[in-house]
Design a protein around this motif. Structure first.
Motif, mmCIF file in Angstrom:
data_model
loop_
_atom_site.group_PDB
_atom_site.id
_atom_site.type_symbol
_atom_site.label_atom_id
_atom_site.label_comp_id
_atom_site.label_asym_id
_atom_site.label_seq_id
_atom_site.Cartn_x
_atom_site.Cartn_y
_atom_site.Cartn_z
ATOM 1 N N UNK A 266 0.868 -1.176 0.000
ATOM 2 C CA UNK A 266 0.000 0.000 0.000
ATOM 3 C C UNK A 266 0.903 1.223 0.000
ATOM 4 N N UNK A 267 0.683 2.102 -0.973
ATOM 5 C CA UNK A 267 1.444 3.349 -1.063
ATOM 6 C C UNK A 267 0.520 4.521 -0.785
ATOM 7 N N UNK A 268 1.057 5.513 -0.108
ATOM 8 C CA UNK A 268 0.251 6.662 0.290
ATOM 9 C C UNK A 268 1.072 7.935 0.150
ATOM 10 N N UNK A 269 0.420 8.979 -0.316
ATOM 11 C CA UNK A 269 1.067 10.292 -0.416
ATOM 12 C C UNK A 269 0.048 11.329 0.028
ATOM 13 N N UNK A 270 0.452 12.213 0.942
ATOM 14 C CA UNK A 270 -0.448 13.225 1.481
ATOM 15 C C UNK A 270 0.339 14.502 1.732
ATOM 16 N N UNK A 271 -0.288 15.642 1.447
ATOM 17 C CA UNK A 271 0.329 16.922 1.799
ATOM 18 C C UNK A 271 -0.541 17.555 2.889
ATOM 19 N N UNK A 272 0.088 17.797 4.035
ATOM 20 C CA UNK A 272 -0.582 18.502 5.122
ATOM 21 C C UNK A 272 -0.248 19.980 4.960
ATOM 22 N N UNK A 273 -1.229 20.814 5.000
ATOM 23 C CA UNK A 273 -1.001 22.249 4.807
ATOM 24 C C UNK A 273 -0.687 22.924 6.141
ATOM 25 N N UNK A 274 0.297 22.320 6.802
ATOM 26 C CA UNK A 274 0.807 22.803 8.085
ATOM 27 C C UNK A 274 2.327 22.679 8.049
ATOM 28 N N UNK A 275 3.031 23.524 8.813
ATOM 29 C CA UNK A 275 4.495 23.437 8.859
ATOM 30 C C UNK A 275 4.974 22.095 9.418
ATOM 31 N N UNK A 276 6.152 21.703 8.989
ATOM 32 C CA UNK A 276 6.773 20.440 9.366
ATOM 33 C C UNK A 276 6.765 20.213 10.875
ATOM 34 N N UNK B 284 -6.374 16.435 14.444
ATOM 35 C CA UNK B 284 -5.443 16.884 15.484
ATOM 36 C C UNK B 284 -4.762 18.191 15.100
ATOM 37 N N UNK B 285 -4.337 18.298 13.855
ATOM 38 C CA UNK B 285 -3.680 19.526 13.409
ATOM 39 C C UNK B 285 -4.619 20.718 13.506
ATOM 40 N N UNK B 286 -5.857 20.519 13.109
ATOM 41 C CA UNK B 286 -6.828 21.613 13.164
ATOM 42 C C UNK B 286 -7.098 22.010 14.622
ATOM 43 N N UNK B 287 -7.254 21.003 15.508
ATOM 44 C CA UNK B 287 -7.502 21.283 16.926
ATOM 45 C C UNK B 287 -6.304 21.980 17.578
ATOM 46 N N UNK B 288 -5.102 21.522 17.273
ATOM 47 C CA UNK B 288 -3.908 22.004 17.958
ATOM 48 C C UNK B 288 -3.301 23.251 17.320
ATOM 49 N N UNK B 289 -3.530 23.436 16.002
ATOM 50 C CA UNK B 289 -2.823 24.506 15.290
ATOM 51 C C UNK B 289 -3.741 25.476 14.561
ATOM 52 N N UNK B 290 -5.037 25.191 14.527
ATOM 53 C CA UNK B 290 -5.962 26.080 13.814
ATOM 54 C C UNK B 290 -6.085 25.714 12.352
ATOM 55 N N UNK B 291 -6.505 26.669 11.559
ATOM 56 C CA UNK B 291 -6.753 26.445 10.134
ATOM 57 C C UNK B 291 -5.441 26.158 9.400
ATOM 58 N N UNK B 292 -5.521 25.375 8.310
ATOM 59 C CA UNK B 292 -4.316 25.088 7.515
ATOM 60 C C UNK B 292 -3.724 26.381 6.924
ATOM 61 N N UNK B 293 -2.437 26.295 6.593
ATOM 62 C CA UNK B 293 -1.731 27.426 5.981
ATOM 63 C C UNK B 293 -2.130 27.513 4.512
ATOM 64 N N UNK B 294 -2.616 28.686 4.111
ATOM 65 C CA UNK B 294 -3.032 28.875 2.717
ATOM 66 C C UNK B 294 -1.804 28.964 1.810
ATOM 67 N N UNK B 295 -2.078 28.839 0.527
ATOM 68 C CA UNK B 295 -0.988 28.952 -0.455
ATOM 69 C C UNK B 295 -0.466 30.317 -0.430
#
Length: 177
Positions: free
Chosen positions: A5-15, A166-177
Motif C-alpha cells: 500500500x502506497x500513500x502520499x499526502x500533503x498537510x497544509x501545516x508546517x513540518x 489533530x492539526x486543526x484542533x492544535x494549530x488552527x486552520x491550515x496554511x493557505x498557499x
C-alpha cells in the motif's frame, strides 16, 4: 506473494507542527484499536542534531473473529515497533515500523517520511509504503493478505483523517498557499 500500500499526502501545516501531532497521535479516542504507545529509547546525535526514537505500540487484534479460529491468530493484542529519525535541521523525519507479533507467519513493514513540501515550505509532505506478506498459513495466506491489504488501506486513510483533526484542533486552520 505479499501486498503493498502506497500513500502520499500533503498537510497544509508546517513540518514542526505535523511531526509534533504525529508523535502525540496515539492513543486517541478516534482510533480505539491503539491501546498504548511507549517510548523505549530516545537519543540525540549531538553532531547532526538527529533525534532517534524507538516506540512500541500495543494494538487490539483486529483479525475477524471467523479467522481467529486458527490458533496462531487467537491473540488479544498485537505489538508494533516503530523507529524514527527526526532531523530538525533538514526538516524531515524517516520512520520504519514492523509487527513484532506473528513474525514466524507474517511480515508487516512500513516506511514513511515526513518532509518539507517542495510546493510550499509551510506545508509537509507525507509518503508511506506498507507491505504485508503472509507465509505458513497454507490456504489462508491469500485470504489473510486480502484482509491485511484492506486493513492497511483503511488504517492509512484513518491515520490521515486523525492527523487532519489533530492539526486543526492544535494549530488552527491550515496554511493557505
Amino acid at each position: 506473494m505479499g501486498v503493498s500500500v502506497d500513500l502520499h499526502q500533503v498537510y497544509k501545516y508546517p513540518f514542526e507542527q505535523v511531526v509534533a501531532s504525529f508523535l502525540r497521535k496515539y492513543p486517541n479516542p478516534m482510533d480505539k484499536n491503539v491501546l498504548s504507545v511507549k517510548i523505549t529509547e530516545e537519543k540525540r546525535d549531538e553532531s547532526t542534531g538527529v533525534i532517534y526514537r524507538k516506540r512500541i505500540a500495543i494494538c487490539q487484534n483486529v483479525v475477524p473473529e471467523i479467522l481467529r479460529k486458527v490458533s496462531i491468530l487467537k491473540v488479544p493484542n498485537i505489538q508494533l515497533e516503530e523507529e524514527s529519525w527526526l532531523n530538525p535541521r533538514e526538516r524531515n523525519m524517516a520512520i520504519r515500523s514492523h509487527c513484532l507479533t506473528w513474525t514466524q507467519y507474517a511480515s508487516m513493514k512500513e516506511e514513511s517520511v515526513f518532509r518539507e513540501s517542495m510546493e510550499n515550505p509551510n506545508w509537509t509532505e507525507f509518503i508511506q509504503r506498507g507491505r504485508i506478506s503472509i507465509t505458513g498459513a497454507g490456504f489462508l495466506n491469500c485470504i489473510l493478505e486480502t484482509f491485511a491489504s484492506t486493513f492497511l488501506r483503511q488504517g492509512a486513510q484513518k491515520g490521515i483523517r486523525i492527523m487532519e483533526v489533530l492539526l486543526k484542533e492544535q494549530c488552527g486552520a491550515p496554511v493557505a498557499e
